[in-house]
Design a protein around this motif. Structure first.
Motif, PDB file in Angstrom:
ATOM      1  N   UNK A  89      -3.487  -6.585   2.546  1.00 60.95           N
ATOM      2  CA  UNK A  89      -3.260  -5.718   3.641  1.00 60.95           C
ATOM      3  C   UNK A  89      -3.944  -6.317   4.773  1.00 60.95           C
ATOM      4  N   UNK A  90      -5.630  -6.600   4.379  1.00 61.39           N
ATOM      5  CA  UNK A  90      -6.448  -6.561   6.024  1.00 61.39           C
ATOM      6  C   UNK A  90      -5.961  -8.211   6.579  1.00 61.39           C
ATOM      7  N   UNK A  91      -5.493  -8.511   5.358  1.00 60.42           N
ATOM      8  CA  UNK A  91      -4.757 -10.672   5.981  1.00 60.42           C
ATOM      9  C   UNK A  91      -3.814 -10.369   6.898  1.00 60.42           C
ATOM     10  N   UNK A  92      -2.977  -9.654   7.113  1.00 62.21           N
ATOM     11  CA  UNK A  92      -1.976  -9.356   7.348  1.00 62.21           C
ATOM     12  C   UNK A  92      -2.306  -9.166   8.953  1.00 62.21           C
ATOM     13  N   UNK A  93      -2.891  -7.898   8.292  1.00 58.66           N
ATOM     14  CA  UNK A  93      -3.490  -7.292   9.911  1.00 58.66           C
ATOM     15  C   UNK A  93      -4.305  -7.919  10.783  1.00 58.66           C
ATOM     16  N   UNK A  94      -4.603  -9.416   9.926  1.00 58.76           N
ATOM     17  CA  UNK A  94      -5.873 -10.213  11.196  1.00 58.76           C
ATOM     18  C   UNK A  94      -4.455 -11.040  11.338  1.00 58.76           C
ATOM     19  N   UNK A 123       2.479  -0.272   1.447  1.00 59.49           N
ATOM     20  CA  UNK A 123       1.225   0.876   2.362  1.00 59.49           C
ATOM     21  C   UNK A 123       0.439   1.246   1.823  1.00 59.49           C
ATOM     22  N   UNK A 124      -0.709   0.030   1.026  1.00 59.44           N
ATOM     23  CA  UNK A 124      -1.509  -0.049   2.066  1.00 59.44           C
ATOM     24  C   UNK A 124      -1.917  -0.703   3.104  1.00 59.44           C
ATOM     25  N   UNK A 125      -1.553  -1.123   4.305  1.00 54.72           N
ATOM     26  CA  UNK A 125      -1.202  -1.473   5.329  1.00 54.72           C
ATOM     27  C   UNK A 125      -0.942  -0.111   6.315  1.00 54.72           C
ATOM     28  N   UNK A 126      -0.088   0.703   5.719  1.00 55.52           N
ATOM     29  CA  UNK A 126       0.198   1.074   6.615  1.00 55.52           C
ATOM     30  C   UNK A 126      -1.027   2.544   6.380  1.00 55.52           C
ATOM     31  N   UNK A 127      -1.172   3.002   4.973  1.00 55.81           N
ATOM     32  CA  UNK A 127      -3.079   3.673   4.844  1.00 55.81           C
ATOM     33  C   UNK A 127      -3.642   3.105   5.632  1.00 55.81           C
ATOM     34  N   UNK A 128      -4.351   2.024   6.074  1.00 55.76           N
ATOM     35  CA  UNK A 128      -5.285   2.148   6.782  1.00 55.76           C
ATOM     36  C   UNK A 128      -4.792   1.678   8.135  1.00 55.76           C
ATOM     37  N   UNK A 129      -3.917   1.064   8.898  1.00 57.55           N
ATOM     38  CA  UNK A 129      -3.494   1.648   9.605  1.00 57.55           C
ATOM     39  C   UNK A 129      -2.573   2.057  10.853  1.00 57.55           C
ATOM     40  N   UNK A 130      -1.983   3.061  10.095  1.00 54.12           N
ATOM     41  CA  UNK A 130      -1.296   4.640  10.928  1.00 54.12           C
ATOM     42  C   UNK A 130      -0.069   3.415  11.716  1.00 54.12           C
ATOM     43  N   UNK A 131       0.087   2.385  11.136  1.00 52.39           N
ATOM     44  CA  UNK A 131       1.700   2.060  11.348  1.00 52.39           C
ATOM     45  C   UNK A 131       1.621   1.138  10.189  1.00 52.39           C
ATOM     46  N   UNK A 132       3.407   0.618  10.046  1.00 53.69           N
ATOM     47  CA  UNK A 132       4.201   0.148   9.405  1.00 53.69           C
ATOM     48  C   UNK A 132       3.477  -1.371   9.316  1.00 53.69           C
ATOM     49  N   UNK A 133       3.631  -2.334   8.505  1.00 55.36           N
ATOM     50  CA  UNK A 133       3.857  -3.297   8.803  1.00 55.36           C
ATOM     51  C   UNK A 133       4.817  -4.106   9.154  1.00 55.36           C
ATOM     52  N   UNK A 134       6.094  -3.548   8.528  1.00 51.37           N
ATOM     53  CA  UNK A 134       7.387  -3.421  10.454  1.00 51.37           C
ATOM     54  C   UNK A 134       6.777  -3.154  11.116  1.00 51.37           C
TER      55      UNK A 134
END
Length: 316
Positions: A89-94, A123-134
């Motif tokens: 999830x962190x790698x996707x955010x980066x 789900x982890x992405x949304x939990x970390x960044x309060x926004x959806x990956x999509x």
């Protein structure tokens, strides 16, 4: 699938926590001690060490590692400490943050994981960044590329093991009519629908059917019908579907090709596949490039020596 890292048989979380605390004392950090412990434990064991460390010393082990280490050495050690879905999830955010978008890393992360893993990462992405990956993908990309990446992010690929030759021919014909036989332009939605939803084994059948229909692989059609990042993303996805292990070996090779090193990709693949199939990737890498992955990394001048030590231990 053959991993290179397996759980330590004589594991003692308390002793490891003490050893790590000792490695942080004095001037500088005993990096060799950190490497020896972190690389020789499974991810579950590392996280157990972190829990015991907090109980014993009242401090967060990952935060202490961040304060003690620097640069890409910090990156690779912290990556090993994180829960796998959180790391991805962190790698996707980066990949979607900052200037530009790292589309190929997004394709890699979403392409190599199965549905349940993609959903867990989202789900982890949304939990970390309060926004959806999509929503972040939509905000950072546009057009055909946006629709392709969003399609991959849903985790809705058919994962049945059954293959259907008749359906494969129909899909191949649909791709042909949406691309090379279309008088003007390309119906990108047909390509996205097939590539993002069909089972991997069915897609390989579709690729064979396409080749039988027109006398050349589907990759040629992609090169003819698409351009820029969309073309590159589709070609990467097709390569991943054809053979995930070979695709990851190529990604590792490309991360060290040319001027400079794509440290993030190199670290991400070695770390994330070490408990899955890194032994298989090593074997395919040698077959494709005539040099072991360890030798290639050792020769890479751009990779810091401390990072090399970590990667070498993970490759053993």
């Amino acid at each position: 699938m053959r991993p290179t890292v397996t759980p330590c048989e004589d594991f003692n979380a308390e002793e490891d926590a003490k050893a790590l605390k000792k490695a942080f004392k004095g001037f500088g950090t005993d990096e060799d001690a950190v490497i020896e412990i972190i690389t020789k434990r499974s991810n579950e064991q590392r996280r157990e060490i972190a829990t015991v460390y907090k109980t014993m010393y009242g401090k967060d082990l990952v935060k202490d590692l961040r304060s003690e280490l620097r640069g890409h050495f910090e990156d690779v050690i912290v990556a090993l400490m994180l829960e796998p879905v959180e790391f991805q999830a962190k790698e996707l955010h980066r990949a979607v943050s900052g200037l530009g978008t790292d589309e190929l890393s997004i394709v890699e992360i979403l392409g190599v994981h199965d549905n349940d893993e993609v959903v867990a990462i989202s789900n982890a992405y949304e939990g970390l960044y309060q926004t959806s990956l999509e929503s972040d993908i939509k905000g950072d990309t546009s057009g055909t590329l946006k629709r392709l990446l969003v399609g991959l992010s849903t985790g809705r690929r058919d994962e049945s093991c059954d293959v259907n030759e008749e359906a494969a021919v129909k899909d191949a014909q649909a791709l042909l009519q949406a691309g090379e036989l279309l008088f003007a332009g390309t119906e990108e939605s047909v390509f996205n629908s097939v590539l993002c939803q069909r089972a991997r084994c069915q897609l390989r059948l579709i690729f064979d059917a396409y080749n039988n229909l027109v006398g050349h692989p589907i990759e040629k059609a992609i090169k003819n019908e698409f351009s820029g990042t969309v073309k590159d993303a589709l070609l990467q996805l097709i390569e991943c579907v054809r053979d995930r292990t070979s695709y990851l070996a190529t990604r590792l090779h490309d991360s060290m090709a040319g001027i400079g090193t794509d440290d993030r990709t190199l670290i991400r693949i070695v770390v994330s596949r070490s408990e899955k199939d890194l032994e298989d990737i090593k074997e395919v890498y040698y077959e494709k490039y005539g040099k072991s992955l360890a030798e290639r990394i050792a020769d890479e001048e751009e990779v810091p020596s401390d990072v090399k030590k970590v990667l070498m231990q993970l490759l053993l």
